[in-house]
Design an enzyme around this catalytic site. Sequence first.
Site, short mmCIF file in Angstrom:
data_model
loop_
_atom_site.label_atom_id
_atom_site.label_comp_id
_atom_site.label_asym_id
_atom_site.label_seq_id
_atom_site.Cartn_x
_atom_site.Cartn_y
_atom_site.Cartn_z
N CYS A 35 9.93 -8.58 -0.80
CA CYS A 35 8.57 -9.01 -1.20
C CYS A 35 8.38 -9.11 -2.71
CB CYS A 35 7.52 -8.10 -0.58
SG CYS A 35 7.60 -6.38 -1.09
N CYS A 84 8.01 -9.76 3.12
CA CYS A 84 9.22 -8.93 3.05
C CYS A 84 10.42 -9.58 3.71
CB CYS A 84 8.95 -7.56 3.68
SG CYS A 84 7.54 -6.71 2.92
N LYS A 123 6.90 3.04 8.84
CA LYS A 123 6.12 2.51 7.72
C LYS A 123 4.95 1.72 8.30
CE LYS A 123 6.28 -0.52 3.71
NZ LYS A 123 7.13 -1.29 2.78
N ARG A 149 1.02 -3.12 -4.91
CA ARG A 149 1.22 -4.58 -4.89
C ARG A 149 0.79 -5.20 -6.21
NH1 ARG A 149 -0.47 -5.47 1.45
NH2 ARG A 149 1.20 -4.14 2.25
N LYS A 164 5.63 6.79 5.98
CA LYS A 164 4.87 6.23 4.86
C LYS A 164 3.63 5.53 5.36
CE LYS A 164 5.41 2.70 1.38
NZ LYS A 164 6.02 1.45 1.11
N SER A 189 1.01 4.65 -3.52
CA SER A 189 0.21 4.28 -4.69
C SER A 189 -1.29 4.52 -4.49
CB SER A 189 0.47 2.80 -5.02
OG SER A 189 0.16 1.97 -3.91
N TYR A 203 4.55 9.45 -7.28
CA TYR A 203 4.32 9.09 -8.67
C TYR A 203 3.89 10.30 -9.49
CZ TYR A 203 4.45 4.61 -6.34
OH TYR A 203 4.85 3.54 -5.57
#
Length: 336
Positions: free
Chosen positions: A123, A131, A206, A216, A259, A285, A324
């Site tokens: 992607c 993807c 996922k 994204r 996820k 994210s 993160y």
Amino acid sequence: MFPVTRPRRLRRTPALRDMVRETSLAADDFIWPLFVTGGRGFREPVEAMPGVYRVSPDVLLDDLSGPVGLGLRAIMLFGVLPDDQKDAVGTGAYADDGVVQTAIRQVKAAYPNLIVVPDVCLCEYTDHGHCGIVRPPAAGAGPGAAATIDNDATLPVLARTALSCVRAGADMVAPSDMMDGRVGAIRAALDEAGFTDTPIMAYSAKYASAFYGPFREAAGSAPRFGDRRSYQMDPANRREARREVELDLAEGADIVMVKPALPYLDIIGDVAAASPVPVAAYNVSGEYAMVKAAAANGWVSERPLVTEILTAIKRAGADLILSYHTPDVLRWLKEG
Ligand code: PBG
């Protein structure tokens, strides 16, 4: 029974609480996801993810030095390509001089002991942002006919991408595309090329999640039409995660991933109970952005909130956490 039984006895002091704590975080639980571009001297902030940047490989090496000194064990790499370098089949994903391949070589040269895990997906490299390979509606199909994502045509491209990353020095590969059969296709390609000892960390369960929004933006990988619900899992489904994990294990997955993480603790728990291999969870994210936004407003206290979230993910059964927050956590663990 009360008054003989008093659970508060073991909560009385910090030392007692430390002694009976069931779950604690450690530096080697964490994998730090990073966004890498081409070029030199490049750093651009990701607006919805304060503290996260898109960087060129030389800047990436600088950014790694502090965390490596604090015990950073592993990173995941995502490539970011300008739109004019993308095409319909994601050629940039498997180019020998692609952004991720170039970054892998430089990171491994500078930090040979750091585990480098590229995310394997198309992607970030396709002009349509899906993807996999897009198959247009059949000729003569009605006006309502939609393009589809061609599962089987995508597999060789993913295998080629994984192989190019391993040839560049990747220690492990992590397919995130959610095509059926991709773990087997990648395993076969790696084995055939002699990389029989390179593990696969599969994004097994996922979900098609709104929590990927900030990513994204960071990776420039939003689909230009439609959405990802024909390949990523329906957030309403729990039992199906077991099936996805079983299939990936049968195809040779060495680590399985769930996820997102925080809204899917039940799934992490189920997978951990059933999985004979280590379980990873991706604190994505959107989970990060929510914490950062609330903390920036002074509505929550960041360190205890992040510690609680990550501890909950581990308590649910995750052995490894992609986050993160990793550099902050490493600092906090050091500070004590
Ligand atoms: C690529 C990929 C995505 C994420 C990891 N790999 C985005 C998506 O599936 O749309 C999300 C990571 C995050 O939100 O932090 N397919």
